[in-house]
Design an enzyme around this catalytic site. Structure first.
Site, short mmCIF file in Angstrom:
data_model
loop_
_atom_site.label_atom_id
_atom_site.label_comp_id
_atom_site.label_asym_id
_atom_site.label_seq_id
_atom_site.Cartn_x
_atom_site.Cartn_y
_atom_site.Cartn_z
N HIS A 271 0.95 5.49 1.56
CA HIS A 271 1.67 4.50 0.96
C HIS A 271 2.91 4.23 2.08
O HIS A 271 3.25 5.27 2.83
CB HIS A 271 2.37 4.73 -0.24
CG HIS A 271 1.42 4.79 -1.42
ND1 HIS A 271 0.94 3.45 -1.88
CD2 HIS A 271 1.21 5.65 -2.21
CE1 HIS A 271 0.28 3.73 -2.76
NE2 HIS A 271 0.31 4.84 -3.20
N CYS A 321 1.77 0.12 3.70
CA CYS A 321 2.47 -1.12 3.38
C CYS A 321 3.80 -1.28 4.15
O CYS A 321 4.43 -0.08 4.44
CB CYS A 321 3.01 -1.36 1.94
SG CYS A 321 1.43 -2.20 0.83
#
Length: 449
Positions: A271, A321
């Site tokens: 992430h 991301c």
């Protein structure tokens, strides 16, 4: 050293860098007074690997006296490097007989060829075999293939029917050009070591503190493990690391001796979020929910922190991301857009932006950042935007990267490969994604295949 000798060395530089064994040469070079102790120490201190030392030795050799080349050839013979000595001696003698024989700056090919004779001309040719028949030559090209002029290339000597393997690939001539660039140490990194270098893959799947499980990441990890092994890297995989463990693993890799290696690769699957930065945007989450700035990750491997990788390419591939924005895209007149596959449900690798994450964010590398060199950071998405991952097939970026490398890594440089990746990923999905990079490489990079 005169201009002819310098041109000869430059013409032979690729082979010298590839084959020259520098370790046995130092004492002989000193005894012949071809180099001073200080010059040899500078070469050894400033160039870690054997190819780098060989390259610097050849460059410095051009600055020595008029007898430098004959003395160097003699040193090669004394150390048993007879093939290189023979190459230089033969080329030097040819250049002295014909100064135009060595023309590294403008080696234009010569067009010669067989004749196609009419019956009456064949009779004349038998009677006068040494008599040339003008204006009957079909060009046949002699010289380096990558330097063939367009009008002499085989494709234009016959009807221009494109071959299937050339369509959409950049064509036959581009392959020749890339081959020539790959072998030119002045414009491309030399990746001769086998193994080529280390490849560390950090694969974070399971998280605490509200971050979702990254289903499909193991698919990405397996693909890249196999891909980089095929590209001659020593692959190490570390799974589910906290932020501190991530930093520790990266520091451990940077502290190794990379002197005999030519490259280093770091892949991070996790992430990510936005983060304050000076050079490289974004941050990567450890499994404890604390982010590590990409800026800090990269600078663990800079010339100061990792001297044995000085002057060598350091590649970072980030699947995470860059923020929480979702890009709906925009309409274009014509596109080959690929909609989401039926039944798939892509997930974002996003997490909220933390401008000041407290003790978890340790920006100790941000107070004084050196100018990066030989660094390439490839991001799966544009800063601030979501990066999509399918729970079954893995992330769009890694899946595409693997396919592009499989098909094109043998012939194209890194930047060309990632342009293909960006184009392919941009055509996926209902929401859109575009990979990008921060490039501080000094030369082209071709993987060892």
């Amino acid at each position: 050293m005169d201009d002819a000798d310098r041109q000869l060395l430059r013409r032979c530089r690729v082979r010298l860098v590839s084959e020259l064994q520098v370790a046995p040469l130092w004492d002989v070079l000193l005894s012949r007074e071809l180099f001073t102790p200080g010059m040899i120490e500078d070469i050894q201190a400033g160039s870690g690997s054997r190819p780098d030392q060989a390259r610097q030795l050849v460059i410095d050799l051009e600055t020595r006296g008029r007898q430098a080349l004959p003395l160097f050839i003699s040193c090669l013979e004394d150390t048993g490097q007879t093939s290189l000595a023979s190459l230089l001696r033969t080329s030097s003698q040819a250049a002295k007989r014909d100064p135009k024989a060595i023309r590294p700056l403008d080696p234009f090919p010569v067009a010669l060829g067989p004749v196609v004779l009419k019956p009456e001309e064949q009779t004349a040719a038998k009677q006068y075999p040494s008599k040339p028949i003008p204006e009957k030559l079909t060009p046949v090209v002699l010289g380096p293939e990558e330097l063939w002029p367009a009008k002499l290339k085989p494709e234009v000597l016959r009807p221009e029917v494109p071959r299937p393997e050339d369509i959409g690939s950049g064509g036959f001539s581009d392959v020749r050009t890339q081959r020539g660039l790959r072998e030119n140490a002045d414009v491309a990194y030399v990746l001769n070591a086998d193994p080529c270098g280390y490849c560390l893959i950090i694969n974070n799947v399971n998280f605490s503190l509200g971050l979702s499980t990254r289903s499909g990441s193991n698919v990405d990890c397996e693909k890249l493990t196999q891909r980089f092994r095929l590209l001659h890297f020593m692959v190490e995989v570390k799974c589910n690391l906290t932020s501190k463990q991530m930093v520790q693993a990266l520091l451990e890799l940077a502290r190794r001796d990379h002197g005999a290696l030519d490259c280093c690769v770091v892949v991070i699957l996790s992430h990510g979020c936005e983060a304050s930065h000076r050079q490289f945007p974004g941050a990567i989450y450890g499994t404890d929910g604390c982010p590590v700035p990409v800026e800090r990750i990269v600078n663990i491997f800079n010339g100061t922190s990792c001297p044995s990788l000085g002057g060598k390419p350091k590649l970072f591939f980030i699947q995470a991301c860059g923020g929480e924005q979702k890009d709906p895209g925009f309409a274009v007149a014509s596109t080959s857009s690929e909609d989401r596959a039926p039944g798939s449900n892509p997930e974002p690798d996003a997490a909220p932006f933390q401008d000041n994450p407290g003790n978890c964010d340790q920006p100790d590398a941000m107070s004084s950042l050196p100018t990066p060199s030989d660094i390439f950071v490839s991001y799966s998405t544009f800063p601030g935007f979501v990066s999509w991952r399918d729970p079954n097939s893995g992330s769009w970026y890694i899946e595409t990267l693997d396919k592009v490398f499989e098909q094109w890594a043998h012939s194209e440089d890194l930047q060309s490969l990632l342009l293909r990746v960006a184009n392919a990923v941009s055509e996926k999905g209902i929401y859109k994604q575009i990979p990008g990079c921060f490039n501080f490489l000094r030369k082209k990079l071709f993987f060892k295949t």
